[in-house]
Design an enzyme around this catalytic site. Sequence first.
Site, short mmCIF file in Angstrom:
data_model
loop_
_atom_site.label_atom_id
_atom_site.label_comp_id
_atom_site.label_asym_id
_atom_site.label_seq_id
_atom_site.Cartn_x
_atom_site.Cartn_y
_atom_site.Cartn_z
N LYS A 24 0.94 -1.30 -0.13
CA LYS A 24 -0.06 0.05 -0.05
C LYS A 24 0.86 1.19 0.25
O LYS A 24 0.69 2.31 -0.69
CB LYS A 24 -0.99 0.05 1.35
CG LYS A 24 -1.49 1.26 1.78
CD LYS A 24 -2.47 1.13 2.80
CE LYS A 24 -1.87 1.89 4.13
NZ LYS A 24 -1.39 2.94 4.26
N ASN A 25 1.81 1.31 0.97
CA ASN A 25 2.69 2.32 0.97
C ASN A 25 3.74 2.76 -0.17
O ASN A 25 4.49 3.63 -0.07
CB ASN A 25 3.34 2.55 2.43
CG ASN A 25 2.29 2.76 3.48
OD1 ASN A 25 1.14 2.89 3.13
ND2 ASN A 25 2.55 2.27 4.62
N ARG A 98 -3.76 10.66 3.37
CA ARG A 98 -2.66 11.45 3.32
C ARG A 98 -2.10 11.54 2.01
O ARG A 98 -1.18 12.59 2.12
CB ARG A 98 -1.41 10.69 4.35
CG ARG A 98 -1.75 10.14 5.76
CD ARG A 98 -1.98 11.40 6.82
NE ARG A 98 -0.53 11.68 6.99
CZ ARG A 98 -0.39 13.23 7.40
NH1 ARG A 98 -1.26 13.94 7.92
NH2 ARG A 98 0.82 13.67 7.51
N CYS A 122 -4.67 7.87 9.50
CA CYS A 122 -4.99 7.37 10.64
C CYS A 122 -4.81 8.43 11.62
O CYS A 122 -4.08 9.06 11.56
CB CYS A 122 -4.24 6.20 10.87
SG CYS A 122 -4.86 4.62 9.85
N ASP A 324 4.29 0.07 12.22
CA ASP A 324 3.07 -0.39 11.73
C ASP A 324 3.00 -1.88 12.20
O ASP A 324 2.00 -2.71 11.80
CB ASP A 324 2.78 -0.23 10.31
CG ASP A 324 2.79 1.27 9.72
OD1 ASP A 324 1.75 1.85 10.09
OD2 ASP A 324 3.77 1.73 9.52
N VAL A 346 8.21 6.39 16.69
CA VAL A 346 7.75 6.91 15.49
C VAL A 346 6.58 8.07 15.71
O VAL A 346 6.59 9.26 15.11
CB VAL A 346 7.35 6.08 14.23
CG1 VAL A 346 7.19 6.60 13.19
CG2 VAL A 346 8.97 5.15 14.15
N1 EPU Z 1 6.31 14.31 10.86
C1 EPU Z 1 6.29 15.58 11.08
N2 EPU Z 1 6.32 16.61 10.00
C2 EPU Z 1 6.18 16.41 8.96
C3 EPU Z 1 6.06 15.01 8.67
C4 EPU Z 1 6.31 13.88 9.54
O1 EPU Z 1 6.60 16.00 12.43
O2 EPU Z 1 5.91 17.13 8.03
C5 EPU Z 1 6.57 13.31 11.91
C6 EPU Z 1 5.36 12.47 12.17
O3 EPU Z 1 4.53 13.32 12.81
C7 EPU Z 1 5.66 11.28 12.69
C8 EPU Z 1 7.17 11.33 12.15
O4 EPU Z 1 7.51 12.36 11.52
O5 EPU Z 1 5.93 11.23 13.99
C9 EPU Z 1 7.26 10.11 10.92
O6 EPU Z 1 6.13 10.36 9.86
P1 EPU Z 1 6.25 9.73 8.48
O7 EPU Z 1 6.27 10.99 7.70
O8 EPU Z 1 7.49 8.97 8.19
O9 EPU Z 1 4.77 9.02 8.17
P2 EPU Z 1 4.15 9.27 6.89
O10 EPU Z 1 4.94 9.35 5.60
O11 EPU Z 1 3.00 10.21 7.25
C10 EPU Z 1 4.08 6.73 6.27
C11 EPU Z 1 3.08 5.38 6.27
C12 EPU Z 1 2.48 5.06 7.57
C13 EPU Z 1 3.68 4.84 8.46
C14 EPU Z 1 4.87 5.72 8.43
C15 EPU Z 1 6.16 5.21 9.23
C16 EPU Z 1 2.08 6.00 4.13
C17 EPU Z 1 0.84 6.56 3.52
N3 EPU Z 1 2.02 6.04 5.51
O12 EPU Z 1 3.17 7.84 6.96
O13 EPU Z 1 1.88 3.82 7.34
O14 EPU Z 1 3.49 4.46 9.71
O15 EPU Z 1 5.23 6.25 7.17
O16 EPU Z 1 6.72 4.24 8.59
O17 EPU Z 1 3.06 5.59 3.56
C18 EPU Z 1 -0.28 2.78 7.57
O18 EPU Z 1 0.08 2.11 6.77
O19 EPU Z 1 -1.33 2.53 8.21
C19 EPU Z 1 0.47 4.14 8.10
C20 EPU Z 1 0.08 4.84 9.14
#
Ligand code: EPU
EC number: 2.5.1.7
Length: 451
Positions: A24-25, A98, A122, A324, A346
């Site tokens: 998915k990601n 997202r 989420c 996850d 995280v």
């Molecule tokens: N963060 C910030 N500012 C930002 C972006 C992120 O402070 O501008 C922080 C977040 O709040 C968090 C940390 O950085 O504390 C990591 O967030 P990240 O940006 O890595 O997460 P994401 O890209 O929003 C993706 C996956 C998530 C997965 C995380 C970590 C997708 C669509 N989502 O989220 O997957 O948990 O990376 O590996 O790729 C899921 O599949 O259920 C899911 C939540």
Amino acid sequence: MTDDVLVVHGGTPLQGQIRVRGAKNLVSKAMVAALLGDSPSRLYDVPRIRDVEVVRGLLELHGVRVTDGDEDGELVFDPANVESASTDEINVHAGSSRIPILFCGPLLHRLGHAFIPDLGGCHIGPRPIDFHMQALREFGAVVEKRPEGLHLTAPNGLHGTKFSLPYPSVGATEQVLLTAVMADGVTELRNAAVEPEIIDLICVLQKMGAIIKVHTDRVIEIQGVPKLGGYRHRPIPDRIEAASWAAAALATRGGVEVLGAQQADMMTFLNVFRSVGGAYEVTDARPPRLGSAGQEGGIRFWHPGGELKSVALETDVHPGFMTDWQQPLVVALTQAQGLSIVHETVYEQRLGYTEALNSMGANIQVYRDCLGGTPCRFGRRNFKHSAVIAGPSKLHAADLVIPDLRAGFSHLIAALAAEGTSRVYGVDLINRGYEDFEAKLASLGAHVERP
Ligand code: EPU
């Protein structure tokens, strides 16, 4: 209460074989990348999940023609007529995922402007987008926050930049990649995320004609090119879904073979699975040869009998233990002998689901301290982000409401492991990230039904 409910008669070990498709990601990001090409792209093994539908809808709104290919799970994206979409049309997708944030760079390249609705995803913490916005501004984008969402323009074009992320965010790294590939000049990204899904996105972009170097120590260098073509790509399999079924096998004292699961992307999970007392066997894929059929690779996970063992683990960015993977595994840890510790580093609010497990008889305490590992960014900020799980606990049935995708799957596993009949409300949320999960449950012998 919602009528979106699954009745789960627990206590039966899951037994059998299921298959996972593209992650998915990665899939959702590869779909966005198709916007950057000047010819059609083909993505294989795309799972039928809600996040894919959302991205498909957004692409279609922006003029990308999306059609099914010849293979089951193949999607074809034709970006020949990329066009602006109205704010109202885009806003239909507000709050649903997202991924829209990743449309910024590609739309700025293709149209010179972008509108991004309020994001969903989420509810596992505040999930800010400050890194994304900082990075886009570094490239020369002008970001305007309006009540209905974000408007972006690039009056002087997008230019390569040197940028260091405050934290190796997956999404922000993808934002930089999708913007830098066609920006003017060279971009150097420091403290980048290097998850397998990111490396696979880099493979997609490279197939399109991008020049991207992954250096040591989380440094990625991207040399902008003036145009990109389409791609053909078979994505890496979903290692989160694979681990979820592995945890379900362990928690229900069963055995599940996950076809498609890949050892290399799951090494950290496999180490923990074995430390807890779970057993697994990796089958390597074998291509068909003259006279002999090929074999699909996968990993079989099972409970070998006896007591499970407690562990201390910390979630982290790759190559650490994925955040996850945490929620499904914790259900199995309620069955382990002794005290297990989980330090979530995280997301600051990803342990709320443990209350539901406690209502089923688990014994889980959550703490604001950084337990069992190195201090993390949440320790001083008063977030309950460490858990101590005392086991083994006999789980009993309960009525549960699913709060988010991964926690939702853990509720489901808990209901399957518990004695008695549970009602799990809001299960439709699981369709965001788990393809055909009800059919898969049925094929594994689970006793579940829609009332
Ligand atoms: N963060 C910030 N500012 C930002 C972006 C992120 O402070 O501008 C922080 C977040 O709040 C968090 C940390 O950085 O504390 C990591 O967030 P990240 O940006 O890595 O997460 P994401 O890209 O929003 C993706 C996956 C998530 C997965 C995380 C970590 C997708 C669509 N989502 O989220 O997957 O948990 O990376 O590996 O790729 C899921 O599949 O259920 C899911 C939540």
